[in-house]
Design an enzyme around this catalytic site. Structure first.
Site, PDB file in Angstrom:
ATOM      1  N   ASP A  16       0.825  -1.210   0.000  1.00 27.19           N
ATOM      2  CA  ASP A  16       0.000   0.000   0.000  1.00 27.19           C
ATOM      3  C   ASP A  16       0.860   1.261   0.000  1.00 27.19           C
ATOM      4  O   ASP A  16       1.962   1.267   0.532  1.00 27.19           O
ATOM      5  CB  ASP A  16      -0.911  -0.022   1.248  1.00 27.19           C
ATOM      6  CG  ASP A  16      -2.082   0.942   1.115  1.00 27.19           C
ATOM      7  OD1 ASP A  16      -2.384   1.383  -0.019  1.00 27.19           O
ATOM      8  OD2 ASP A  16      -2.696   1.262   2.147  1.00 27.19           O
ATOM      9  N   HIS A  33       2.321   3.458  -9.121  1.00 25.10           N
ATOM     10  CA  HIS A  33       2.144   2.019  -9.367  1.00 25.10           C
ATOM     11  C   HIS A  33       3.357   1.437 -10.103  1.00 25.10           C
ATOM     12  O   HIS A  33       3.781   0.319  -9.845  1.00 25.10           O
ATOM     13  CB  HIS A  33       0.857   1.763 -10.159  1.00 25.10           C
ATOM     14  CG  HIS A  33      -0.387   2.080  -9.380  1.00 25.10           C
ATOM     15  ND1 HIS A  33      -0.609   1.589  -8.120  1.00 25.10           N
ATOM     16  CD2 HIS A  33      -1.473   2.849  -9.668  1.00 25.10           C
ATOM     17  CE1 HIS A  33      -1.773   2.029  -7.664  1.00 25.10           C
ATOM     18  NE2 HIS A  33      -2.316   2.806  -8.591  1.00 25.10           N
ATOM     19  N   LEU A 127      10.655 -20.532  -4.835  1.00 20.86           N
ATOM     20  CA  LEU A 127       9.643 -19.657  -4.241  1.00 20.86           C
ATOM     21  C   LEU A 127       8.322 -19.739  -5.002  1.00 20.86           C
ATOM     22  O   LEU A 127       8.305 -19.678  -6.230  1.00 20.86           O
ATOM     23  CB  LEU A 127      10.144 -18.204  -4.287  1.00 20.86           C
ATOM     24  CG  LEU A 127       9.124 -17.129  -3.884  1.00 20.86           C
ATOM     25  CD1 LEU A 127       8.919 -17.110  -2.370  1.00 20.86           C
ATOM     26  CD2 LEU A 127       9.550 -15.752  -4.373  1.00 20.86           C
TER      27      LEU A 127
HETATM   28  C1  IPE Z   1      -5.392  -2.750  -0.191  1.00 19.47           C
HETATM   29  O1  IPE Z   1      -5.087  -1.422  -0.341  1.00 19.47           O
HETATM   30  C2  IPE Z   1      -5.393  -3.432  -1.516  1.00 19.47           C
HETATM   31  C3  IPE Z   1      -4.088  -3.565  -2.184  1.00 19.47           C
HETATM   32  C4  IPE Z   1      -2.936  -3.222  -1.682  1.00 19.47           C
HETATM   33  C5  IPE Z   1      -4.155  -4.159  -3.484  1.00 19.47           C
HETATM   34  P1  IPE Z   1      -6.210  -0.307  -0.510  1.00 19.47           P
HETATM   35  O2  IPE Z   1      -5.484   0.972  -0.703  1.00 19.47           O
HETATM   36  O3  IPE Z   1      -7.177  -0.703  -1.543  1.00 19.47           O
HETATM   37  O4  IPE Z   1      -6.920  -0.350   0.904  1.00 19.47           O
HETATM   38  P2  IPE Z   1      -7.809   0.748   1.644  1.00 19.47           P
HETATM   39  O5  IPE Z   1      -8.813   1.256   0.664  1.00 19.47           O
HETATM   40  O6  IPE Z   1      -6.887   1.825   2.096  1.00 19.47           O
HETATM   41  O7  IPE Z   1      -8.412   0.026   2.799  1.00 19.47           O
HETATM   42  C1  IPE Z   2      -1.615   0.216  -3.376  1.00 18.93           C
HETATM   43  O1  IPE Z   2      -1.393   1.577  -3.461  1.00 18.93           O
HETATM   44  C2  IPE Z   2      -1.813  -0.410  -4.717  1.00 18.93           C
HETATM   45  C3  IPE Z   2      -3.207  -0.808  -5.009  1.00 18.93           C
HETATM   46  C4  IPE Z   2      -4.217  -0.707  -4.208  1.00 18.93           C
HETATM   47  C5  IPE Z   2      -3.428  -1.346  -6.337  1.00 18.93           C
HETATM   48  P1  IPE Z   2      -2.572   2.625  -3.400  1.00 18.93           P
HETATM   49  O2  IPE Z   2      -2.896   3.032  -4.796  1.00 18.93           O
HETATM   50  O3  IPE Z   2      -3.702   2.137  -2.589  1.00 18.93           O
HETATM   51  O4  IPE Z   2      -1.831   3.809  -2.650  1.00 18.93           O
HETATM   52  P2  IPE Z   2      -2.497   4.870  -1.667  1.00 18.93           P
HETATM   53  O5  IPE Z   2      -3.125   4.101  -0.547  1.00 18.93           O
HETATM   54  O6  IPE Z   2      -3.489   5.631  -2.476  1.00 18.93           O
HETATM   55  O7  IPE Z   2      -1.346   5.702  -1.208  1.00 18.93           O
HETATM   56 MG    MG Z   3      -4.112   2.325  -0.600  1.00 19.40          MG
END
Ligand code: IPE
Ligand code: IPE
Ligand code: MG
Length: 242
Positions: A16, A33, A127
């Site tokens: 995240d 990303h 792995l």
């Molecule tokens: C969780 O992250 C999903 C992934 C890392 C793929 P999110 O960014 O979607 O989670 P929330 O919305 O903060 O709970």
């Molecule tokens: C995690 O990063 C990746 C996915 C959920 C695909 P985010 O895109 O959720 O990053 P934040 O939480 O907005 O910083």
């Molecule tokens: Mg996120």
């Protein structure tokens, strides 16, 4: 110091913070990303050299469909790029790729790339790299319940045969799909203190390590530190160690 003799079998990661990483730099979300994919590449390599049996990454949740079409397609596009660039090396490193989640809902090109990765690495014995894609913990349990209900309705099992093991067997991580043990350790980056629908059944006794580092800045060194923290935990499973 990391104890190389007590490496967890299964580490699951909630990658995240890509969005915040990009916003901090005044860049579009996709740059985050992209950078996140680079970070993931390095963690996979380190997990492999550490002798971890399973690394599971949360790449796209069943709730991430709420994001803009551009972002969703961008993320799925990265899968194609990742496979095109990395599959050869993954295969050379004996990594076996598996997907947790119904990836048939992804765009055709991403599905093709994933299938190529699955097929190319299916006999590898190093792995196991599990990518949670269109994955949700509740959906995982719902699907297992449906499959088990069908078995019962067909008279192949009795409702009284349904035990915890049978439920585990029908999850994406179960023997009928990716065959992954429950994670000993779940790492979440970027400081959020929640599971966001990740591996709900499987995490019953997982240890959680949360770091404030945004995912694109997460390094193999910090990954090892997280495992060290895990190694310092007193895991009791409801019993008493002393
Ligand atoms: C969780 O992250 C999903 C992934 C890392 C793929 P999110 O960014 O979607 O989670 P929330 O919305 O903060 O709970
Ligand atoms: C995690 O990063 C990746 C996915 C959920 C695909 P985010 O895109 O959720 O990053 P934040 O939480 O907005 O910083
Ligand atoms: Mg996120």
């Amino acid at each position: 110091m990391l104890d190389k003799d007590r490496i967890p079998r299964h580490v699951a990661v909630i990658m995240d913070g890509n969005g915040r990483w990009a916003t901090k730099r005044n860049l579009p979300k996709m740059s985050g990303h992209n950078a996140g994919m680079q970070a993931m590449k390095e963690i996979v390599k380190r997990a492999s050299t550490l002798g971890i049996e399973h690394l599971t990454v949360y790449a796209f949740s069943t709730e991430n469909w709420k994001r803009s079409v551009e972002e969703i397609n961008g993320i799925f596009g990265l899968i194609v790029v990742y496979v095109a660039k990395e599959l050869k090396e993954l295969d050379e490193n004996n990594v076996k790729v598996k997907v947790l989640g119904d990836y048939s809902k992804l765009p055709e090109k991403s599905v093709e790339s994933l299938e190529k990765a699955l097929k190319t690495t299916e006999n590898n014995t190093g792995l196991q790299f599990n990518i949670a894609l269109n994955y949700g913990g509740r959906d995982d349990i719902r699907r297992a319940v449906t499959d088990i209900a069908k078995l019962a309705a067909a008279g192949r099992i009795s409702p009284d045969d349904i035990d915890e093991q049978l439920i585990s067997d029908y999850l994406w991580t179960g023997v009928h799909h990716a065959n992954v043990p429950d994670p000993e350790l779940i790492i979440r980056t970027s400081g959020e203190l929640r599971l966001s629908n990740y591996l709900l059944w499987q995490c019953a006794y997982s240890e959680f390590v949360i770091t404030n580092t945004l995912w694109p800045d997460f390094t193999p060194e910090e990954f090892e530190k997280c495992i060290e923290v895990f190694q310092g935990r007193d895991r009791r499973f409801g019993g008493r160690n002393k």
